[in-house]
Design a protein around this motif. Sequence first.
Motif, short mmCIF file in Angstrom:
data_model
loop_
_atom_site.label_atom_id
_atom_site.label_comp_id
_atom_site.label_asym_id
_atom_site.label_seq_id
_atom_site.Cartn_x
_atom_site.Cartn_y
_atom_site.Cartn_z
N PHE A 86 32.88 -26.16 3.22
CA PHE A 86 31.86 -25.57 4.08
C PHE A 86 32.13 -24.08 4.22
O PHE A 86 33.28 -23.64 4.23
CB PHE A 86 31.89 -26.22 5.47
N THR A 87 31.07 -23.30 4.38
CA THR A 87 31.22 -21.88 4.69
C THR A 87 31.60 -21.74 6.15
O THR A 87 31.57 -22.72 6.92
CB THR A 87 29.90 -21.12 4.43
N LYS A 88 31.88 -20.52 6.58
CA LYS A 88 32.25 -20.26 7.98
C LYS A 88 31.12 -20.64 8.93
O LYS A 88 31.33 -20.94 10.08
CB LYS A 88 32.65 -18.81 8.17
N ASP A 89 29.87 -20.68 8.41
CA ASP A 89 28.71 -21.00 9.24
C ASP A 89 28.55 -22.50 9.50
O ASP A 89 27.72 -22.91 10.31
CB ASP A 89 27.43 -20.46 8.59
N GLY A 90 29.33 -23.32 8.80
CA GLY A 90 29.28 -24.77 9.01
C GLY A 90 28.00 -25.38 8.45
O GLY A 90 27.44 -24.88 7.48
N GLY A 91 27.58 -26.50 9.03
CA GLY A 91 26.38 -27.19 8.59
C GLY A 91 26.66 -28.65 8.28
O GLY A 91 27.66 -29.22 8.74
N SER A 92 25.77 -29.24 7.50
CA SER A 92 25.89 -30.65 7.13
C SER A 92 25.80 -30.78 5.62
O SER A 92 25.07 -30.05 4.97
CB SER A 92 24.78 -31.48 7.76
N GLN A 93 26.54 -31.74 5.09
CA GLN A 93 26.46 -32.09 3.67
C GLN A 93 26.35 -33.60 3.57
O GLN A 93 26.81 -34.33 4.45
CB GLN A 93 27.69 -31.58 2.91
N THR A 94 25.75 -34.05 2.49
CA THR A 94 25.49 -35.47 2.30
C THR A 94 26.48 -36.07 1.31
O THR A 94 26.79 -35.47 0.29
CB THR A 94 24.06 -35.69 1.78
N SER A 153 34.89 -19.75 14.05
CA SER A 153 35.18 -18.38 14.48
C SER A 153 36.68 -18.12 14.46
O SER A 153 37.15 -17.13 15.00
CB SER A 153 34.61 -18.14 15.89
N GLY A 154 37.44 -19.00 13.83
CA GLY A 154 38.89 -18.85 13.79
C GLY A 154 39.42 -18.99 12.38
O GLY A 154 38.76 -18.65 11.40
N GLU A 155 40.63 -19.49 12.30
CA GLU A 155 41.29 -19.68 11.01
C GLU A 155 40.59 -20.77 10.20
O GLU A 155 39.86 -21.59 10.74
CB GLU A 155 42.75 -20.09 11.23
N ALA A 156 40.85 -20.73 8.89
CA ALA A 156 40.31 -21.78 8.03
C ALA A 156 40.78 -23.13 8.57
O ALA A 156 41.89 -23.24 9.10
CB ALA A 156 40.77 -21.57 6.60
N ARG A 157 39.97 -24.13 8.44
CA ARG A 157 40.35 -25.46 8.96
C ARG A 157 39.98 -26.54 7.95
O ARG A 157 39.17 -26.33 7.05
CB ARG A 157 39.73 -25.71 10.32
N SER A 158 40.60 -27.69 8.14
CA SER A 158 40.37 -28.80 7.22
C SER A 158 40.46 -30.12 7.99
O SER A 158 40.92 -30.17 9.13
CB SER A 158 41.37 -28.78 6.08
N ALA A 159 40.02 -31.18 7.31
CA ALA A 159 40.09 -32.52 7.90
C ALA A 159 40.01 -33.54 6.77
O ALA A 159 39.54 -33.24 5.67
CB ALA A 159 38.94 -32.75 8.87
N THR A 160 40.48 -34.72 7.06
CA THR A 160 40.28 -35.86 6.18
C THR A 160 39.46 -36.87 6.96
O THR A 160 39.83 -37.26 8.06
CB THR A 160 41.62 -36.50 5.76
N GLN A 178 36.87 -25.78 5.59
CA GLN A 178 35.91 -24.79 6.04
C GLN A 178 36.57 -23.40 5.97
O GLN A 178 37.73 -23.24 6.38
CB GLN A 178 35.43 -25.07 7.47
N ALA A 179 35.81 -22.44 5.47
CA ALA A 179 36.33 -21.09 5.30
C ALA A 179 36.65 -20.46 6.65
O ALA A 179 36.12 -20.85 7.68
CB ALA A 179 35.30 -20.25 4.54
N VAL A 180 37.51 -19.48 6.58
CA VAL A 180 37.90 -18.74 7.79
C VAL A 180 36.67 -18.08 8.40
O VAL A 180 35.74 -17.67 7.71
CB VAL A 180 38.99 -17.67 7.43
N GLY A 181 36.64 -18.03 9.73
CA GLY A 181 35.50 -17.45 10.43
C GLY A 181 35.63 -15.94 10.53
O GLY A 181 36.64 -15.35 10.14
#
Length: 185
Positions: A86-94, A153-160, A178-181
């Motif tokens: 995801f970009t820093k702007d977030g959103g949804s993916q399928t 709006s912060g550091e790059a983040r991830s999740a499983t 998700q890319a850094v904000g």
Amino acid sequence: SGTSYGSWENTSWETYGNLGTGFSEATSGNTITVIASANSGSSRSGTLSVRCTLEKSETASANLSQSGASTTTEYEFTVSPTSLSFTKDGGSQTISIVSRSRPKYINDVSGEVSYGNWSAVSYTASSTNSAFSSTTPTGTGTNNASVSVGTNSGEARSATITYTQSGSGTKKTVSCSQAVGTQTR
């Protein structure tokens, strides 16, 4: 007691009625052979009925039964793609999720294998980072789930995100990043 009988006479006979699903008969002389076809489903039963052709009220019957095949459940569970960015702007993916099962029948005598119809199986989703979430639609064997994350709006983040299929317990994972904000210094 003074009662006398004449000699025995042969009389003709016939089978009648429906034997039941999976059963058939073959007659040779005074012998009836009942044949049961291979059973790839649940147990079944039927009735062989015989009557005299001269006196149709004189009847005899035999109950028929056949055990069913061994039944197990076959599961299918796929998740695609298995990673999302995801970009820093977030959103949804399928993502596409196939979650279904069907009965698998194995004939105890012949070893013949057959299958029942596919049916949908529910699943759950859990995330290692609460910023990332997934929908878990059900109702059909193939679904599109939505994975969402808000603006960063912060550091790059991830999740499983782990999807767990009900019944089989099979787990599938999707790695999310998700890319850094935008940061002000």
